[in-house]
Every structure is written in C-alpha cells, then in structure tokens.
Design a protein around this motif. Structure first.
Motif, short mmCIF file in Angstrom:
data_model
loop_
_atom_site.label_atom_id
_atom_site.label_comp_id
_atom_site.label_asym_id
_atom_site.label_seq_id
_atom_site.Cartn_x
_atom_site.Cartn_y
_atom_site.Cartn_z
N GLY A 238 0.81 -1.22 0.00
CA GLY A 238 0.00 0.00 0.00
C GLY A 238 0.84 1.26 0.00
N VAL A 239 2.09 1.18 -0.49
CA VAL A 239 2.97 2.36 -0.54
C VAL A 239 3.46 2.57 -1.96
CG1 VAL A 239 3.68 2.24 1.87
CG2 VAL A 239 4.93 0.92 0.16
N SER A 240 2.58 2.40 -2.94
CA SER A 240 2.99 2.53 -4.34
C SER A 240 3.49 3.94 -4.66
CB SER A 240 1.81 2.20 -5.26
OG SER A 240 0.68 3.01 -4.95
N GLU A 241 3.06 4.95 -3.87
CA GLU A 241 3.51 6.31 -4.14
C GLU A 241 4.99 6.50 -3.80
OE1 GLU A 241 2.05 6.18 0.10
OE2 GLU A 241 1.39 5.43 -1.85
N LEU A 242 5.58 5.55 -3.05
CA LEU A 242 6.99 5.66 -2.67
C LEU A 242 7.94 5.04 -3.69
CD1 LEU A 242 6.80 4.92 1.18
CD2 LEU A 242 6.79 7.12 0.00
N VAL A 243 7.39 4.55 -4.81
CA VAL A 243 8.24 3.98 -5.86
C VAL A 243 9.20 5.05 -6.40
CG1 VAL A 243 8.23 2.98 -8.19
CG2 VAL A 243 6.59 2.19 -6.48
N ILE A 244 8.73 6.31 -6.40
CA ILE A 244 9.59 7.39 -6.91
C ILE A 244 10.80 7.64 -6.01
CG2 ILE A 244 7.69 8.53 -8.10
CD1 ILE A 244 7.50 10.46 -5.78
N ASP A 245 10.78 7.10 -4.76
CA ASP A 245 11.90 7.27 -3.84
C ASP A 245 12.94 6.16 -3.97
OD1 ASP A 245 11.07 9.65 -2.41
OD2 ASP A 245 9.44 8.44 -1.62
N ILE A 246 12.73 5.25 -4.93
CA ILE A 246 13.71 4.17 -5.15
C ILE A 246 14.88 4.71 -5.97
CG2 ILE A 246 14.10 1.95 -6.26
CD1 ILE A 246 11.23 1.22 -5.68
N LEU A 247 16.10 4.56 -5.42
CA LEU A 247 17.30 4.97 -6.16
C LEU A 247 17.79 3.86 -7.08
CD1 LEU A 247 19.24 6.82 -3.31
CD2 LEU A 247 17.82 7.82 -5.11
N SER A 248 17.77 2.63 -6.58
CA SER A 248 18.23 1.49 -7.39
C SER A 248 17.72 0.20 -6.76
CB SER A 248 19.76 1.46 -7.49
OG SER A 248 20.33 1.23 -6.21
N VAL A 249 17.68 -0.85 -7.58
CA VAL A 249 17.30 -2.19 -7.11
C VAL A 249 18.29 -3.17 -7.73
CG1 VAL A 249 15.49 -3.91 -6.92
CG2 VAL A 249 14.88 -1.48 -7.07
N ARG A 250 18.89 -3.99 -6.88
CA ARG A 250 19.84 -4.99 -7.40
C ARG A 250 19.54 -6.35 -6.78
NH1 ARG A 250 22.63 -2.37 -3.31
NH2 ARG A 250 23.74 -3.73 -1.83
N LYS A 251 19.80 -7.37 -7.57
CA LYS A 251 19.61 -8.73 -7.09
C LYS A 251 20.80 -9.13 -6.23
CE LYS A 251 18.60 -13.41 -8.67
NZ LYS A 251 18.37 -14.29 -9.84
N MET A 252 20.53 -9.72 -5.09
CA MET A 252 21.59 -10.09 -4.15
C MET A 252 22.08 -11.51 -4.45
SD MET A 252 21.49 -10.22 0.00
CE MET A 252 21.64 -8.45 0.16
N ALA A 253 23.37 -11.64 -4.54
CA ALA A 253 23.96 -12.98 -4.70
C ALA A 253 23.72 -13.79 -3.44
CB ALA A 253 25.46 -12.87 -4.99
N ARG A 254 23.43 -15.07 -3.61
CA ARG A 254 23.07 -15.91 -2.46
C ARG A 254 24.22 -16.01 -1.44
NH1 ARG A 254 21.02 -19.12 -6.67
NH2 ARG A 254 18.74 -19.05 -6.78
N LYS A 255 25.44 -15.99 -1.93
CA LYS A 255 26.55 -16.18 -1.00
C LYS A 255 26.77 -14.97 -0.11
CE LYS A 255 30.06 -14.61 -4.31
NZ LYS A 255 31.31 -14.96 -4.99
N SER A 256 26.27 -13.81 -0.55
CA SER A 256 26.46 -12.60 0.26
C SER A 256 25.15 -12.08 0.79
CB SER A 256 27.13 -11.51 -0.58
OG SER A 256 26.32 -11.21 -1.70
N ALA A 257 24.16 -12.93 0.90
CA ALA A 257 22.86 -12.48 1.38
C ALA A 257 22.95 -12.16 2.85
CB ALA A 257 21.80 -13.54 1.15
N VAL A 258 22.92 -10.89 3.17
CA VAL A 258 22.99 -10.43 4.55
C VAL A 258 21.72 -9.67 4.82
CG1 VAL A 258 24.27 -9.05 6.20
CG2 VAL A 258 25.48 -10.22 4.35
N ALA A 259 20.96 -10.13 5.80
CA ALA A 259 19.65 -9.51 5.98
C ALA A 259 19.30 -9.49 7.44
CB ALA A 259 18.59 -10.26 5.19
#
Length: 371
Positions: A238-259
């Motif tokens: 429900g925050v579709s209006e915040l899409v304009i605040d996205i600077l970048s999106v990258r896929k995370m490699a499994r070996k470095s998945a830190v979350a």
C-alpha cells in the motif's frame, strides 16, 4: 329589418340596396350588382326591374318572391336576357378566372409563409439538438472532473494519514532519544565509564548511513525485472507512491545475502531470490518497514499471483557485523528461552516474553545479559 348583400355578405344601408325581382328575391349593394352581374343598371327603371344573372337566364316554376309588378315587366326582362352575348359570358369567365387566380396567389403566399415558418422551426430544432449534444459533453466532462477530484481527495487523505503516522513515530523516537540522552547524562555525572552511548551511536549511524531494505522470499519463477518486483511489493504494502523514492534495485547474490532476522535462509532457499532496494532516505525506509509490520505477512501467491508457497519478507539491510551479532544473539536467546529477538533501526533487541523488559544488545559482551 337590415339585409345583407348576397355578394359580399355585408350589411346594406338605406339607399344602397337593390333587390332581385326574380325568383331568388335576394338583396345586393348597387355597386356589388353592377360589378358582378351583366344586367344594365343604366337604363330607366333598371333598379326597379333588376334581376340577377341566374334569374334572368332561367325562369323558375316556383312562385316568385318578387313583388307583383315584376310580372308586368316580364317581356322587358326577356328582351334584356336576349341581349346577353358571348362577350358578356367571356367577361364573366375572365372575372371568375381573375378571382380564382387571386385565391391561388393567396394560397401560394400562405404556403410560402408556412414553409418559411417550418424552415425556421427546423432550424431551431437543429440548434436545440446541437445544444443538447454540447450539454451532454459538458456533463460528461464535469463527471470525469468530479471523479478525478474524488481520486485526488482520496490520495491526499491517504498521504495525510501516512504523514500523521510518520509524525507520531518521529515524536515517539524523539522521546526515546531524550530518555537515552538523559540516561547518558546521569551516567556521565556519576562517572560511569561503561560507554553506554555505544548503542545510541550505533543506531544513529545506522539510521544516517543505511537507507536500504531487502526484499527476500521471491520465487525464482518470477522473471520480472528487479525494479518491477520492488514495485509489485510496494503495491502490496500500500505504498505505491513511494516507488519514486527508489534509487536502485539490485539482485543479491546468495553467497552474500545479509539480511535482518526475517531474511534467514529457509529450507527452500535454493528456489528463492532476494533484492536490495536503495531508497532516498532513512525515513522512507522506516516507513516501508513499518507498513510491512502492520501487514504481518505477505504470501508469495498474493503478491505475484502465482501458485507458490512461502512468504515475502521486507526488512532493513544490516551490515555484516550487526548481522553476525544478530545470529549469535538468536543462538544465545534460544538457549535461554527468550521468545522475541528482532532489530529496529540497527539496534538488536531481545525480550523474554510479551510485556517484559526489552534488553539491548550492542556488543558481544552484552550477550551476558541473556541469562
């Protein structure tokens, strides 16, 4: 008793009358009789012996209504009738033709006037139809404008509500910071050298430098671009209006998945993928995470409309040192029967049960608090 002229139907005044001495006995204006009939009114006794053309040409067997003296002049009438010539008949026909032409002209004039009025009415109807079309178009425009305004009002109301929630969160954080500052001031005044500010510095540094969130649990069969995947998740929150605040999106490699804690690998980790979303500010990051916590859970099938088990997780992206400390905290807390372990703004928090005090873990030395 007043009489009416048998020709023009107007009343006959005294001195204007002439009466047919024939069978009809009708009265006429002298001028109307002279114009209409061929009887010669210039002869002596012509008015006394006047007969209209029909009575002069045909003798009726009906008892005449004329005065008795009319029979005395019968011979004169017959002589007068015998004086009618073909020219007289032609003249009468011409007069009839002229009268017929006058009537025809009047009818044509009336018809032309009627046609003109009809054309005027038709033109008016065309104008009315055009006005109706314009009014319908105007009504349609007003309806679409009203709908756009309603959508705008709804959008503003939603943003207003979000702003209120964010303001409340900021006020709460401000109160917490004030309490921490007061606690630090008290410890400094007592000469406490245990460096209690490490947790505060750690949280502040995290809030200032890290504006990323991690979206995990996305099935490999979702073949959309990273930005499209992030947009879909934002819509689900429900925050579709915040899409304009996205600077970048990258896929995370499994070996470095830190979350964060909710991004720990599960049994089906090999079939899942994660994405790091860089945002414009920490406030945007915190608002998105708050929305995810309000949603509690997002199933993969609901977000991406695919038949796949599992859930989508949205958490703050922790630096590797904090993540490692979180893993150790989880292991120690589990052994000590603590139920709740989570991170908030880069701060690791532990609670034994609901309603009990929260324990802050800033360093590995703090793990000794979990007894």
């Amino acid at each position: 008793m007043a009489h009416r002229c048998a020709t023009c139907a107007r009343l006959i005044r005294v001195g204007e009358a002439i009466k047919c001495t024939g069978d009809c006995g009708q009265s006429f204006h002298t001028a109307c009789a002279a114009e209409r009939f061929i009887y010669d009114l210039t002869r002596p006794d012509s008015i006394r012996e006047f007969r209209c053309d029909p009575c002069a040409m045909h003798r009726s067997s009906i008892t005449p209504r004329s005065p008795p003296h009319a029979y005395d002049s019968l011979a004169a009438d017959q002589q007068c009738t015998s004086n009618i010539t073909l020219d007289d008949i032609m003249r009468q026909l011409q007069l009839s033709t002229a009268s017929t032409n006058d009537i025809k002209n009047q009818l044509q004039s009336t018809s032309a006037a009627a046609n003109s009025k009809l054309e005027l009415i038709q033109g008016t109807l065309v104008g009315v139809k055009h006005d109706i079309v314009e009014l319908r178009s105007h009504i349609s425009h007003l309806a679409s404008t009203q709908e756009a305004l309603a959508n705008r009002i709804s959008y503003l109301e939603q943003h207003s509500e979000n702003a209120k929630i964010e303001t409340a969160e900021m006020k709460r954080d401000n109160i917490q910071l004030k309490a921490q500052i007061a606690d630090i001031s008290n410890r400094i005044s007592r000469g406490d050298n245990t460096h209690p500010t490490s947790g505060l510095r750690q949280s502040a540094q995290f809030s200032e430098c890290c504006t990323d969130v991690i979206i995990s649990g996305v099935h490999l069969c979702v073949a959309e671009s990273p930005l499209a995947i992030a947009t879909t998740v934002f819509d689900a929150l429900g925050v579709s209006e915040l899409v304009i605040d996205i600077l970048s999106v990258r896929k995370m490699a499994r070996k470095s998945a830190v979350a964060g804690p909710s991004n720990l690998p599960d049994r089906n980790h090999a079939t899942k993928q994660s994405f790091v979303v860089s945002l414009k500010s920490a406030r945007v990051r915190d608002f998105i995470i708050k929305k995810k916590r309000e949603k509690k859970s997002l199933s993969v099938s609901d977000v991406f409309a695919i038949d796949s088990p599992g859930f989508i997780f949205v958490n703050e992206l922790l630096p590797s040192d904090l993540f490692n400390l979180l893993l150790k905290t989880k292991a120690k807390a589990k052994a000590a029967s603590y139920k709740y372990i989570w991170s908030n703004f880069g701060q690791i928090l532990v609670r034994r049960d609901y309603g009990q005090p929260i324990i802050e873990i800033n360093t590995e030395e703090d793990l000794s608090k979990l007894n």
